[in-house]
Motif scaffolding. Structure first.
Motif, PDB file in Angstrom:
ATOM      1  N   SER A  30       0.832  -1.195   0.000  1.00  0.00           N
ATOM      2  CA  SER A  30       0.000   0.000   0.000  1.00  0.00           C
ATOM      3  C   SER A  30       0.862   1.239   0.000  1.00  0.00           C
ATOM      4  CB  SER A  30      -0.905   0.011   1.241  1.00  0.00           C
ATOM      5  OG  SER A  30      -1.476   1.283   1.426  1.00  0.00           O
ATOM      6  N   ALA A  32      -0.003   4.017   0.864  1.00  0.00           N
ATOM      7  CA  ALA A  32      -0.382   4.832   2.017  1.00  0.00           C
ATOM      8  C   ALA A  32       0.400   4.450   3.265  1.00  0.00           C
ATOM      9  CB  ALA A  32      -1.876   4.686   2.275  1.00  0.00           C
ATOM     10  N   THR A  33       0.798   3.202   3.375  1.00  0.00           N
ATOM     11  CA  THR A  33       1.446   2.752   4.603  1.00  0.00           C
ATOM     12  C   THR A  33       2.883   2.292   4.397  1.00  0.00           C
ATOM     13  OG1 THR A  33       0.558   0.515   4.273  1.00  0.00           O
ATOM     14  CG2 THR A  33      -0.749   2.021   5.601  1.00  0.00           C
ATOM     15  N   SER A  38       2.627  -3.520   5.182  1.00  0.00           N
ATOM     16  CA  SER A  38       1.824  -4.472   4.409  1.00  0.00           C
ATOM     17  C   SER A  38       2.354  -5.894   4.560  1.00  0.00           C
ATOM     18  CB  SER A  38       1.811  -4.068   2.934  1.00  0.00           C
ATOM     19  OG  SER A  38       1.158  -2.844   2.746  1.00  0.00           O
ATOM     20  N   LYS A  41       1.635  -7.211   8.119  1.00  0.00           N
ATOM     21  CA  LYS A  41       0.220  -7.546   8.275  1.00  0.00           C
ATOM     22  C   LYS A  41      -0.086  -8.926   7.716  1.00  0.00           C
ATOM     23  CE  LYS A  41      -1.971  -2.995   8.571  1.00  0.00           C
ATOM     24  NZ  LYS A  41      -2.988  -2.073   8.003  1.00  0.00           N
ATOM     25  N   THR A 130       8.553   1.773   4.148  1.00  0.00           N
ATOM     26  CA  THR A 130       8.042   2.314   5.408  1.00  0.00           C
ATOM     27  C   THR A 130       9.175   3.071   6.103  1.00  0.00           C
ATOM     28  OG1 THR A 130       6.447   0.513   5.647  1.00  0.00           O
ATOM     29  CG2 THR A 130       7.118   1.646   7.664  1.00  0.00           C
ATOM     30  N   ASP A 159       6.076   6.984   9.254  1.00  0.00           N
ATOM     31  CA  ASP A 159       5.126   5.877   9.399  1.00  0.00           C
ATOM     32  C   ASP A 159       5.116   5.274  10.796  1.00  0.00           C
ATOM     33  OD1 ASP A 159       4.259   5.651   6.574  1.00  0.00           O
ATOM     34  OD2 ASP A 159       6.369   5.191   6.251  1.00  0.00           O
ATOM     35  N   ASN A 185      -3.372   6.126  14.778  1.00  0.00           N
ATOM     36  CA  ASN A 185      -4.095   4.877  14.519  1.00  0.00           C
ATOM     37  C   ASN A 185      -3.058   3.754  14.452  1.00  0.00           C
ATOM     38  OD1 ASN A 185      -5.950   2.917  13.759  1.00  0.00           O
ATOM     39  ND2 ASN A 185      -6.017   3.570  11.608  1.00  0.00           N
ATOM     40  N   TRP A 187      -1.203   0.320  14.396  1.00  0.00           N
ATOM     41  CA  TRP A 187      -1.411  -1.078  14.030  1.00  0.00           C
ATOM     42  C   TRP A 187      -0.952  -1.950  15.193  1.00  0.00           C
ATOM     43  CZ3 TRP A 187       2.616  -4.780  12.647  1.00  0.00           C
ATOM     44  CH2 TRP A 187       2.091  -6.040  12.296  1.00  0.00           C
ATOM     45  N   ASN A 193      -6.391  -2.759  11.273  1.00  0.00           N
ATOM     46  CA  ASN A 193      -6.500  -1.708  10.261  1.00  0.00           C
ATOM     47  C   ASN A 193      -5.633  -0.496  10.567  1.00  0.00           C
ATOM     48  OD1 ASN A 193      -8.439  -3.093   8.655  1.00  0.00           O
ATOM     49  ND2 ASN A 193     -10.040  -2.503  10.100  1.00  0.00           N
ATOM     50  N   THR A 195      -2.493   2.121  10.821  1.00  0.00           N
ATOM     51  CA  THR A 195      -1.566   2.575   9.788  1.00  0.00           C
ATOM     52  C   THR A 195      -0.255   3.113  10.362  1.00  0.00           C
ATOM     53  OG1 THR A 195      -2.596   4.769   9.803  1.00  0.00           O
ATOM     54  CG2 THR A 195      -3.442   3.160   8.208  1.00  0.00           C
TER      55      THR A 195
END
Length: 302
Positions: A30, A32-33, A38, A41, A130, A159, A185, A187, A193, A195
Protein backbone atom coordinates in the motif's frame (compact mmCIF):
# COMPACT_ATOMS: atom_id res chain seq x y z
CA UNK A 1 21.34 -1.42 18.45
CA UNK A 2 23.06 1.78 17.34
CA UNK A 3 24.41 2.30 13.86
CA UNK A 4 25.65 5.17 11.70
CA UNK A 5 26.99 5.10 8.17
CA UNK A 6 27.78 6.98 4.99
CA UNK A 7 25.64 6.85 1.88
CA UNK A 8 27.87 5.50 -0.88
CA UNK A 9 26.24 7.02 -3.94
CA UNK A 10 27.84 5.24 -6.90
CA UNK A 11 27.68 1.66 -5.58
CA UNK A 12 24.16 2.37 -4.41
CA UNK A 13 23.11 3.62 -7.83
CA UNK A 14 24.42 0.42 -9.37
CA UNK A 15 22.47 -1.57 -6.81
CA UNK A 16 19.24 0.27 -7.55
CA UNK A 17 19.58 -0.05 -11.31
CA UNK A 18 20.53 -3.67 -11.09
CA UNK A 19 18.14 -4.69 -8.30
CA UNK A 20 15.93 -7.64 -9.06
CA UNK A 21 13.67 -7.79 -6.00
CA UNK A 22 9.94 -8.07 -6.51
CA UNK A 23 6.84 -7.66 -4.40
CA UNK A 24 5.67 -10.42 -2.09
CA UNK A 25 3.05 -12.81 -3.44
CA UNK A 26 1.27 -12.83 -0.11
CA UNK A 27 0.85 -9.13 0.62
CA UNK A 28 -0.19 -6.17 -1.46
CA UNK A 29 1.95 -3.09 -0.98
CA UNK A 30 0.00 0.00 0.00
CA UNK A 31 1.48 3.36 -0.97
CA UNK A 32 -0.38 4.83 2.02
CA UNK A 33 1.45 2.75 4.60
CA UNK A 34 4.64 1.60 2.92
CA UNK A 35 5.93 -1.85 2.09
CA UNK A 36 6.95 -3.16 5.53
CA UNK A 37 3.62 -2.67 7.23
CA UNK A 38 1.82 -4.47 4.41
CA UNK A 39 4.29 -7.35 4.72
CA UNK A 40 3.99 -7.57 8.49
CA UNK A 41 0.22 -7.55 8.28
CA UNK A 42 0.48 -10.68 6.15
CA UNK A 43 3.07 -12.33 8.43
CA UNK A 44 5.92 -11.93 5.92
CA UNK A 45 9.52 -10.92 6.55
CA UNK A 46 10.45 -7.31 5.76
CA UNK A 47 13.99 -6.14 5.05
CA UNK A 48 15.39 -2.70 5.77
CA UNK A 49 18.48 -0.74 6.70
CA UNK A 50 19.73 2.00 8.97
CA UNK A 51 19.60 5.27 7.05
CA UNK A 52 23.26 6.17 6.52
CA UNK A 53 24.49 9.69 7.10
CA UNK A 54 25.49 11.43 3.88
CA UNK A 55 28.35 13.11 5.66
CA UNK A 56 31.74 11.41 5.64
CA UNK A 57 32.54 9.71 8.97
CA UNK A 58 34.52 11.98 11.29
CA UNK A 59 33.90 15.14 9.23
CA UNK A 60 34.63 18.36 11.13
CA UNK A 61 33.99 22.07 10.57
CA UNK A 62 36.62 24.85 10.30
CA UNK A 63 37.08 24.86 14.07
CA UNK A 64 37.63 21.13 14.27
CA UNK A 65 34.21 20.43 15.78
CA UNK A 66 32.73 17.16 14.65
CA UNK A 67 29.75 17.66 12.36
CA UNK A 68 26.42 15.90 13.00
CA UNK A 69 24.97 13.29 10.64
CA UNK A 70 23.46 14.65 7.44
CA UNK A 71 20.20 13.48 5.88
CA UNK A 72 18.75 15.03 2.73
CA UNK A 73 15.73 14.69 0.47
CA UNK A 74 18.03 13.57 -2.34
CA UNK A 75 19.50 10.83 -0.16
CA UNK A 76 16.04 9.69 0.91
CA UNK A 77 14.91 9.52 -2.71
CA UNK A 78 17.93 7.38 -3.60
CA UNK A 79 17.23 4.93 -0.79
CA UNK A 80 13.52 4.80 -1.54
CA UNK A 81 14.29 3.92 -5.17
CA UNK A 82 15.87 0.64 -4.08
CA UNK A 83 13.19 -2.07 -4.52
CA UNK A 84 14.97 -4.31 -2.03
CA UNK A 85 14.25 -1.98 0.91
CA UNK A 86 10.89 -2.55 2.58
CA UNK A 87 11.66 -0.05 5.33
CA UNK A 88 14.15 2.61 6.35
CA UNK A 89 15.28 2.98 9.95
CA UNK A 90 16.29 6.56 10.80
CA UNK A 91 18.27 6.40 14.02
CA UNK A 92 18.02 9.65 15.99
CA UNK A 93 18.52 8.06 19.40
CA UNK A 94 21.83 9.82 19.96
CA UNK A 95 20.69 13.24 18.75
CA UNK A 96 17.10 14.11 17.87
CA UNK A 97 16.79 16.16 14.68
CA UNK A 98 13.35 17.15 13.39
CA UNK A 99 14.89 18.45 10.15
CA UNK A 100 16.27 14.98 9.44
CA UNK A 101 12.76 13.59 9.78
CA UNK A 102 11.42 16.27 7.43
CA UNK A 103 14.03 15.47 4.80
CA UNK A 104 13.46 11.72 4.96
CA UNK A 105 9.68 12.07 4.86
CA UNK A 106 9.87 14.41 1.87
CA UNK A 107 12.12 12.05 -0.07
CA UNK A 108 10.32 8.84 0.81
CA UNK A 109 6.84 10.21 0.22
CA UNK A 110 7.94 11.77 -3.06
CA UNK A 111 9.14 8.36 -4.18
CA UNK A 112 5.60 7.00 -3.92
CA UNK A 113 4.72 9.06 -6.97
CA UNK A 114 7.19 6.98 -8.96
CA UNK A 115 7.13 3.24 -9.54
CA UNK A 116 9.38 0.42 -8.43
CA UNK A 117 9.59 -2.91 -10.28
CA UNK A 118 7.36 -5.73 -9.08
CA UNK A 119 7.05 -8.87 -11.20
CA UNK A 120 8.36 -8.88 -14.78
CA UNK A 121 5.02 -10.13 -16.11
CA UNK A 122 2.96 -7.50 -14.30
CA UNK A 123 2.85 -3.72 -14.59
CA UNK A 124 4.67 -1.62 -12.03
CA UNK A 125 2.70 0.11 -9.30
CA UNK A 126 3.40 2.86 -6.78
CA UNK A 127 5.34 1.60 -3.76
CA UNK A 128 7.62 3.03 -1.11
CA UNK A 129 9.51 1.83 1.95
CA UNK A 130 8.04 2.31 5.41
CA UNK A 131 9.87 5.02 7.38
CA UNK A 132 10.60 4.33 11.05
CA UNK A 133 12.24 6.92 13.30
CA UNK A 134 14.04 5.98 16.50
CA UNK A 135 14.08 8.80 19.04
CA UNK A 136 16.06 9.21 22.29
CA UNK A 137 15.09 7.18 25.34
CA UNK A 138 12.43 8.19 27.83
CA UNK A 139 15.10 8.01 30.54
CA UNK A 140 17.34 10.51 28.73
CA UNK A 141 14.74 12.91 27.32
CA UNK A 142 12.03 12.69 29.95
CA UNK A 143 8.35 11.85 29.59
CA UNK A 144 7.16 15.26 28.41
CA UNK A 145 9.84 15.72 25.75
CA UNK A 146 9.40 12.17 24.47
CA UNK A 147 5.64 12.62 24.26
CA UNK A 148 6.16 15.79 22.21
CA UNK A 149 8.67 14.07 19.92
CA UNK A 150 6.35 11.16 19.17
CA UNK A 151 3.64 13.62 18.21
CA UNK A 152 6.07 15.68 16.13
CA UNK A 153 7.57 12.74 14.23
CA UNK A 154 4.14 11.40 13.33
CA UNK A 155 2.92 14.87 12.49
CA UNK A 156 5.82 15.29 10.08
CA UNK A 157 4.65 12.18 8.25
CA UNK A 158 6.82 9.28 9.42
CA UNK A 159 5.13 5.88 9.40
CA UNK A 160 6.23 4.93 12.88
CA UNK A 161 8.27 5.75 15.96
CA UNK A 162 10.71 3.48 17.78
CA UNK A 163 11.08 3.91 21.55
CA UNK A 164 14.45 2.47 22.66
CA UNK A 165 15.49 1.15 26.07
CA UNK A 166 12.01 0.56 27.46
CA UNK A 167 12.91 -0.49 30.99
CA UNK A 168 9.68 -1.90 32.45
CA UNK A 169 6.05 -2.71 31.81
CA UNK A 170 5.11 0.60 33.40
CA UNK A 171 7.36 2.45 30.96
CA UNK A 172 5.90 0.41 28.09
CA UNK A 173 2.43 1.63 29.07
CA UNK A 174 3.75 5.19 29.19
CA UNK A 175 5.23 4.78 25.71
CA UNK A 176 1.99 3.42 24.29
CA UNK A 177 0.12 6.36 25.80
CA UNK A 178 2.28 8.75 23.74
CA UNK A 179 0.78 7.34 20.55
CA UNK A 180 -2.76 7.43 21.95
CA UNK A 181 -2.32 11.06 22.99
CA UNK A 182 -0.98 11.88 19.52
CA UNK A 183 -4.18 10.49 18.01
CA UNK A 184 -2.28 7.81 16.10
CA UNK A 185 -4.09 4.88 14.52
CA UNK A 186 -1.58 2.30 15.72
CA UNK A 187 -1.41 -1.08 14.03
CA UNK A 188 -1.50 -3.72 16.77
CA UNK A 189 -2.89 -7.21 17.42
CA UNK A 190 -6.14 -5.53 18.48
CA UNK A 191 -6.24 -3.12 15.51
CA UNK A 192 -5.49 -4.82 12.22
CA UNK A 193 -6.50 -1.71 10.26
CA UNK A 194 -3.94 0.54 11.93
CA UNK A 195 -1.57 2.57 9.79
CA UNK A 196 1.03 3.74 12.35
CA UNK A 197 3.83 1.59 13.74
CA UNK A 198 4.69 1.84 17.43
CA UNK A 199 7.82 -0.17 18.17
CA UNK A 200 9.20 -0.75 21.67
CA UNK A 201 12.73 -1.98 22.29
CA UNK A 202 14.06 -3.86 25.32
CA UNK A 203 17.82 -3.49 25.75
CA UNK A 204 18.53 -3.79 29.47
CA UNK A 205 18.65 -6.63 32.01
CA UNK A 206 15.85 -5.07 34.04
CA UNK A 207 13.54 -5.04 31.03
CA UNK A 208 14.33 -8.68 30.26
CA UNK A 209 13.18 -9.56 33.77
CA UNK A 210 9.81 -7.96 32.92
CA UNK A 211 9.47 -9.32 29.39
CA UNK A 212 6.24 -11.21 30.01
CA UNK A 213 4.55 -8.12 31.41
CA UNK A 214 5.95 -5.85 28.67
CA UNK A 215 4.65 -8.19 25.97
CA UNK A 216 1.23 -8.16 27.64
CA UNK A 217 0.88 -4.38 27.31
CA UNK A 218 -1.75 -3.56 24.68
CA UNK A 219 -1.65 -1.07 21.86
CA UNK A 220 1.73 -1.30 20.11
CA UNK A 221 3.04 -2.94 16.96
CA UNK A 222 6.49 -4.50 17.41
CA UNK A 223 8.43 -5.77 20.41
CA UNK A 224 12.12 -5.95 19.60
CA UNK A 225 15.44 -6.51 21.34
CA UNK A 226 18.55 -4.36 20.97
CA UNK A 227 21.19 -7.07 20.86
CA UNK A 228 24.23 -4.79 21.06
CA UNK A 229 23.05 -2.73 24.03
CA UNK A 230 21.74 -5.80 25.82
CA UNK A 231 25.00 -7.69 25.36
CA UNK A 232 26.89 -4.77 26.91
CA UNK A 233 24.44 -4.55 29.80
CA UNK A 234 24.88 -8.27 30.41
CA UNK A 235 28.64 -7.85 30.73
CA UNK A 236 29.46 -9.20 27.28
CA UNK A 237 27.38 -12.37 27.60
CA UNK A 238 26.59 -12.71 23.89
CA UNK A 239 24.88 -16.14 24.11
CA UNK A 240 22.76 -14.93 27.01
CA UNK A 241 21.75 -11.81 25.10
CA UNK A 242 20.87 -13.85 22.00
CA UNK A 243 18.70 -16.11 24.15
CA UNK A 244 16.98 -13.10 25.71
CA UNK A 245 16.30 -11.64 22.27
CA UNK A 246 14.85 -14.94 21.07
CA UNK A 247 12.58 -14.97 24.12
CA UNK A 248 11.55 -11.42 23.28
CA UNK A 249 10.70 -12.53 19.77
CA UNK A 250 8.72 -15.52 21.04
CA UNK A 251 6.70 -13.50 23.57
CA UNK A 252 6.00 -10.84 20.96
CA UNK A 253 4.86 -13.46 18.46
CA UNK A 254 2.62 -15.08 21.08
CA UNK A 255 1.00 -11.68 21.60
CA UNK A 256 0.62 -11.27 17.82
CA UNK A 257 3.52 -8.89 17.19
CA UNK A 258 6.53 -9.24 14.87
CA UNK A 259 10.05 -8.58 16.10
CA UNK A 260 12.97 -6.76 14.48
CA UNK A 261 16.63 -7.77 14.71
CA UNK A 262 19.88 -6.59 13.18
CA UNK A 263 21.42 -8.98 10.68
CA UNK A 264 24.65 -9.44 8.75
CA UNK A 265 25.75 -11.73 5.97
CA UNK A 266 26.74 -14.34 8.54
CA UNK A 267 23.57 -14.10 10.67
CA UNK A 268 20.76 -13.41 8.18
CA UNK A 269 19.81 -17.07 7.73
CA UNK A 270 19.76 -17.74 11.47
CA UNK A 271 17.67 -14.62 12.13
CA UNK A 272 15.05 -15.64 9.60
CA UNK A 273 14.97 -19.26 10.76
CA UNK A 274 14.41 -18.03 14.34
CA UNK A 275 11.33 -16.15 13.17
CA UNK A 276 12.40 -12.51 13.12
CA UNK A 277 10.20 -10.66 10.65
CA UNK A 278 12.06 -7.34 10.64
CA UNK A 279 15.62 -7.82 9.34
CA UNK A 280 17.73 -4.70 9.78
CA UNK A 281 20.99 -4.14 7.91
CA UNK A 282 23.69 -1.50 8.39
CA UNK A 283 26.52 -0.14 6.25
CA UNK A 284 26.51 1.07 2.63
CA UNK A 285 23.41 0.40 0.57
CA UNK A 286 25.17 -1.91 -1.88
CA UNK A 287 26.41 -4.07 0.99
CA UNK A 288 22.98 -4.17 2.61
CA UNK A 289 21.39 -5.11 -0.71
CA UNK A 290 23.60 -8.17 -1.09
CA UNK A 291 22.53 -9.41 2.35
CA UNK A 292 18.87 -8.66 1.65
CA UNK A 293 18.92 -10.66 -1.59
CA UNK A 294 20.27 -13.64 0.37
CA UNK A 295 17.68 -13.13 3.09
CA UNK A 296 14.79 -12.93 0.66
CA UNK A 297 15.81 -16.29 -0.78
CA UNK A 298 15.84 -17.84 2.71
CA UNK A 299 12.47 -16.25 3.52
CA UNK A 300 11.11 -17.52 0.18
CA UNK A 301 10.18 -14.03 -0.91
CA UNK A 302 10.39 -13.58 -4.71
Amino acid sequence: MRRTGWLVALPFAATVLGGCARASKTSPVSPATGAALSLWKSGSAAFGMFVPSERAPGAVDATGTRLPPLYTVTGALALAANPLLDYLFLNLEGAYDANAVRAMVAGVKRSSAATRPTRPTRPTRPTRPTLLVRIPTIADAGVDVTRARVKEVLGLGADGVVIPHVRSAAEARTAVAFFTEAGANVWSPANSNGTVIAMLMVEDKGAIAELTDIAAVKGYSLLSCGIGSLTRDMGGDAPGAEAACKRTRDLGAKAGMPSMMTATGSTITDRIEKGYLGLLMSGPADQASVIIRAGRAVAKRP
